[in-house]
Design a protein around this motif. Structure first.
Motif, mmCIF file in Angstrom:
data_model
loop_
_atom_site.group_PDB
_atom_site.id
_atom_site.type_symbol
_atom_site.label_atom_id
_atom_site.label_comp_id
_atom_site.label_asym_id
_atom_site.label_seq_id
_atom_site.Cartn_x
_atom_site.Cartn_y
_atom_site.Cartn_z
ATOM 1 N N LYS A 58 49.253 46.800 28.902
ATOM 2 C CA LYS A 58 48.520 45.662 29.439
ATOM 3 C C LYS A 58 47.060 46.058 29.601
ATOM 4 O O LYS A 58 46.738 47.228 29.810
ATOM 5 N N GLY A 59 46.194 45.082 29.463
ATOM 6 C CA GLY A 59 44.764 45.310 29.599
ATOM 7 C C GLY A 59 44.228 44.612 30.833
ATOM 8 O O GLY A 59 44.463 43.421 31.035
ATOM 9 N N THR A 60 43.532 45.366 31.668
ATOM 10 C CA THR A 60 42.919 44.801 32.866
ATOM 11 C C THR A 60 41.475 45.272 32.940
ATOM 12 O O THR A 60 41.120 46.306 32.372
ATOM 13 N N SER A 62 37.525 44.939 35.384
ATOM 14 C CA SER A 62 36.763 44.464 36.532
ATOM 15 C C SER A 62 35.285 44.595 36.202
ATOM 16 O O SER A 62 34.891 45.434 35.394
ATOM 17 N N TYR A 87 39.953 31.124 27.739
ATOM 18 C CA TYR A 87 40.019 32.506 27.272
ATOM 19 C C TYR A 87 38.732 32.805 26.531
ATOM 20 O O TYR A 87 38.144 31.932 25.903
ATOM 21 N N CYS A 111 40.359 37.359 26.850
ATOM 22 C CA CYS A 111 40.103 37.679 28.261
ATOM 23 C C CYS A 111 40.343 36.427 29.104
ATOM 24 O O CYS A 111 40.137 35.302 28.646
ATOM 25 N N ASP A 114 40.725 36.368 36.700
ATOM 26 C CA ASP A 114 41.747 36.199 37.728
ATOM 27 C C ASP A 114 41.285 35.219 38.803
ATOM 28 O O ASP A 114 42.092 34.676 39.538
ATOM 29 N N ASP A 133 37.691 40.222 38.568
ATOM 30 C CA ASP A 133 38.763 40.903 37.838
ATOM 31 C C ASP A 133 39.218 40.012 36.700
ATOM 32 O O ASP A 133 39.154 38.775 36.782
ATOM 33 N N THR A 135 41.926 39.953 32.875
ATOM 34 C CA THR A 135 42.897 40.587 31.980
ATOM 35 C C THR A 135 42.449 40.331 30.549
ATOM 36 O O THR A 135 41.638 39.444 30.293
ATOM 37 N N GLU A 137 44.197 40.526 26.325
ATOM 38 C CA GLU A 137 45.448 40.629 25.586
ATOM 39 C C GLU A 137 45.350 41.428 24.306
ATOM 40 O O GLU A 137 46.361 41.753 23.697
#
Length: 153
Positions: A58-60, A62, A87, A111, A114, A133, A135, A137
């Protein structure tokens, strides 16, 4: 390694592409994107310990930015009003002309934020910034740093 080959922290470019619009995200103060592998423990007959098998990722990320753009707040408003999530893509390039490693570019795809700050003030502050923050994909790396002399033995 020579000291000159350390990459200057502020010599970077960041672009955000939302739909057909590409923004030079010069408001960014810092950004970090992380890749985390998902793993499963695998029992192995004849061993007292278990093995580990990668099963996904998974990609996160900040970021902190100056609070002087409404682009991300408009994305939150669009989601609130229509239910349509937005996105986008973030492109980060690091290049320090003093270093022998050259440049590296990472493109984070799909992207999704959040959440974020809608309004803010600080009567005692020097300037306003905001943390966010997100995420992602997928990612690609169209440019990679060169190996420094002596790295390959």
């Amino acid at each position: 390694m020579n000291g000159k080959d350390a990459i200057s922290a502020s010599l970077a470019e960041c672009f955000v592409t939302i739909g057909e619009n590409r923004y030079n995200f010069m408001q960014a103060i810092n950004l970090e994107a992380n890749f985390e592998k998902s793993k499963s423990e695998v029992p192995i007959l004849g061993k007292t310990g278990k093995g580990n098998k990668s099963t996904g990722w998974k990609g996160t990320g900040s970021m902190t930015a100056h609070y002087n753009s409404s682009v991300f707040r408009q994305m939150m408003l669009q989601y609130k009003d229509t239910g349509e999530d937005v996105y986008f893509e973030i492109q980060i390039t690091n290049e320090d002309p003093t270093s022998a490693v050259g440049r590296q570019t990472i493109v984070l795809m799909d992207c999704n934020i959040d959440g974020g700050i809608l309004a803010k003030f600080d009567a005692d502050g020097e300037y306003l910034d905001e943390d966010m923050d997100f995420t992602f994909e997928d990612f690609k790396m169209p440019e990679t740093f060169a190996l420094l002399e002596g790295m390959l033995s």
